[in-house]
Design an enzyme around this catalytic site. Structure first.
Site, short mmCIF file in Angstrom:
data_model
loop_
_atom_site.label_atom_id
_atom_site.label_comp_id
_atom_site.label_asym_id
_atom_site.label_seq_id
_atom_site.Cartn_x
_atom_site.Cartn_y
_atom_site.Cartn_z
N CYS A 79 -21.68 -71.11 61.60
CA CYS A 79 -21.11 -72.42 61.88
C CYS A 79 -21.58 -72.84 63.26
CB CYS A 79 -19.58 -72.35 61.86
SG CYS A 79 -18.84 -73.98 62.05
N CYS B 270 -20.06 -74.88 65.48
CA CYS B 270 -19.09 -75.40 66.46
C CYS B 270 -19.03 -74.63 67.77
CB CYS B 270 -17.70 -75.55 65.84
SG CYS B 270 -16.94 -74.00 65.35
N CYS C 131 -18.91 -78.88 63.75
CA CYS C 131 -19.56 -77.82 62.96
C CYS C 131 -20.93 -78.23 62.42
CB CYS C 131 -18.64 -77.39 61.81
SG CYS C 131 -17.01 -76.87 62.41
N LYS D 81 -11.48 -73.93 52.88
CA LYS D 81 -11.10 -73.84 54.29
C LYS D 81 -10.40 -75.14 54.66
CE LYS D 81 -12.82 -73.32 58.95
NZ LYS D 81 -13.93 -72.97 59.82
N ARG E 137 -9.73 -71.41 68.85
CA ARG E 137 -10.61 -72.34 69.56
C ARG E 137 -10.69 -72.02 71.05
NH1 ARG E 137 -9.33 -77.62 65.76
NH2 ARG E 137 -10.18 -76.61 63.90
N ARG F 2 -11.45 -82.11 62.60
CA ARG F 2 -12.35 -81.63 61.55
C ARG F 2 -11.93 -82.10 60.15
NH1 ARG F 2 -14.84 -78.45 65.08
NH2 ARG F 2 -14.08 -76.45 65.82
N GLU G 190 -14.02 -76.76 45.09
CA GLU G 190 -14.86 -76.16 46.13
C GLU G 190 -15.33 -74.77 45.69
OE1 GLU G 190 -16.13 -77.18 48.84
OE2 GLU G 190 -14.92 -78.75 49.77
N LYS H 154 -8.67 -69.89 53.36
CA LYS H 154 -8.36 -69.80 54.79
C LYS H 154 -7.63 -71.06 55.22
CE LYS H 154 -10.68 -69.96 59.18
NZ LYS H 154 -11.88 -70.15 59.91
N TYR I 66 -7.08 -59.91 62.53
CA TYR I 66 -7.11 -59.38 63.89
C TYR I 66 -6.23 -58.14 64.02
CZ TYR I 66 -9.19 -63.94 64.45
OH TYR I 66 -10.01 -65.02 64.29
C1 PBG Z 1 -15.64 -71.96 62.83
C2 PBG Z 1 -14.44 -71.15 62.53
C3 PBG Z 1 -13.10 -71.37 62.86
C4 PBG Z 1 -12.39 -70.23 62.43
C5 PBG Z 1 -13.31 -69.37 61.82
N1 PBG Z 1 -14.57 -69.97 61.87
C6 PBG Z 1 -12.44 -72.47 63.60
C7 PBG Z 1 -12.43 -73.84 63.11
O1 PBG Z 1 -12.88 -74.15 62.00
O2 PBG Z 1 -11.98 -74.68 63.87
C8 PBG Z 1 -10.92 -69.97 62.63
C9 PBG Z 1 -10.51 -68.53 62.68
C10 PBG Z 1 -9.14 -68.28 63.21
O3 PBG Z 1 -8.36 -69.19 63.55
O4 PBG Z 1 -8.81 -67.08 63.33
N2 PBG Z 1 -15.74 -73.17 62.18
#
Ligand code: PBG
Length: 324
Positions: free
Chosen positions: A121, A123, A131, A196, A206, A218, A234, A249, A314
């Site tokens: 990604c 971003c 992104c 997502k 972030r 987003r 999707e 997610k 995590y």
């Molecule tokens: C990148 C991305 C994000 C997360 C994983 N890949 C952040 C977003 O989309 O803003 C979030 C992971 C997390 O909150 O643990 N696009």
């Protein structure tokens, strides 16, 4: 149907041995994927303030952390990079000597068996924090595909075992699949962040990844939290484009989505127990309001019960040590 007093549900709950015999859902270390943040301009590991115990790692310190993860029996890591320079088109995302490309090589030197997955990604690499590439104030879908495919290819060339696109551009799984196949990497699987959602639960991430959008949000590319049929569309599209693993997610506010996806398709399913879900538990535990270990095991078991085969979390090292 017999009922009480012939039937007594408590009979099989009387000891841990009996309970384990009738247990329907199991949480094992081999279902866990651990996210790692690797930062280019650090000399010492830096703790992320909203994610107690989770660090941004400099390359130099990564080896030790990898050894710890391997010793705990965790089978896979998911890498996120924090480059020292960003630009409009996220050049560092696909630079041969980019932070992730170098991190993959280091990890593979220390732990060749560990499955190295990379988040694909832009971003974290773009100056605007979106992104994909921006023109006329909006994120351009088709132009971003080429950069995402380049990014995925450069991760695989550096030694990544699997790529995980999280950008939510239309067509990115197919674009990545095509480039990998053309370059001789037809054996590399894609884990698609298929469903997502545009979620407030990414807040702490972030900060961790330095990837907050500099304007807007987003919602024009990530999904509306209210939708589930759309999630199944999707999933279908990503399968058609060649995804090997699909993902939902975040996890906790979306357990119904996990269940529906599980019932809808035959692919392995991952759930991402995201940063905000982690931080809420940590904060409450630090206040002494909840029993952290108990709550974490309950939450992750719930994600498994909803239908996830694997969980990105995590908490992976903690869970791995509790399960030993
Ligand atoms: C990148 C991305 C994000 C997360 C994983 N890949 C952040 C977003 O989309 O803003 C979030 C992971 C997390 O909150 O643990 N696009």
């Amino acid at each position: 149907m017999s009922t009480f007093p012939i039937v007594r549900m408590r009979r099989t709950r009387q000891s841990e041995q009996l309970r384990s015999l009738v247990r329907e859902t199991h949480l094992n270390v081999d279902q866990l994927i651990y996210p790692l943040f690797i930062a280019e301009d650090l000399s010492e590991p830096r703790e992320i303030s909203a994610m107690p115990g989770i660090m941004q790692w400099p390359l130099e310190a990564l080896g030790r952390e990898i050894e710890r993860i391997v010793a705990l029996g965790i089978p896979a890591v998911l890498l996120f990079g924090i480059p020292s320079t960003k630009d409009e088109v996220g050049s560092q995302a696909y630079a041969e000597q980019g932070i992730i490309q170098r991190a993959i090589q280091r990890i593979k030197a220390v732990a060749p068996q560990l499955v190295v997955m990379t988040d694909v990604c832009l971003c974290e690499y773009t100056s605007h924090g979106h992104c994909g590439v921006i023109h006329h104030g909006t994120v351009q879908n088709d132009e971003s595909l080429e950069l995402l495919a380049r990014m995925a290819l450069s991760h695989v060339e550096a030694g990544a075992d699997l790529v995980a696109p999280s950008d939510m551009m239309d067509g990115r799984v197919g674009a990545i699949r095509r480039v990998l196949d053309e370059r001789g990497f037809s054996a590399i699987p894609i884990m698609a962040y298929s469903a997502k959602y545009a979620s407030g639960f990414y807040g702490p991430f972030r900060e961790a990844a330095g990837s907050a959008p500099q304007f807007g949000d987003r919602r024009s590319y990530q999904m509306d939290p209210a939708n589930v049929r759309e999630a199944l569309r999707e999933i279908d599209l990503d399968i058609a484009e060649g995804a090997d693993i699909v993902m939902v997610k975040p996890a906790l506010a979306y357990l119904d989505v996990i269940r529906q996806v599980r019932d809808h398709c035959h692919l392995p399913l991952a759930a991402y127990n995201v940063s905000g879900e982690f931080s809420m538990i940590k904060a409450a535990a630090q206040h002494g309001w909840i029993d952290e270990q108990r709550i974490v095991m309950e939450v992750l078991t719930g994600i498994r019960r909803a239908g996830a085969d694997m969980i990105i979390t995590y908490f992976a090292p903690d869970v791995a040590s509790w399960l030993k």
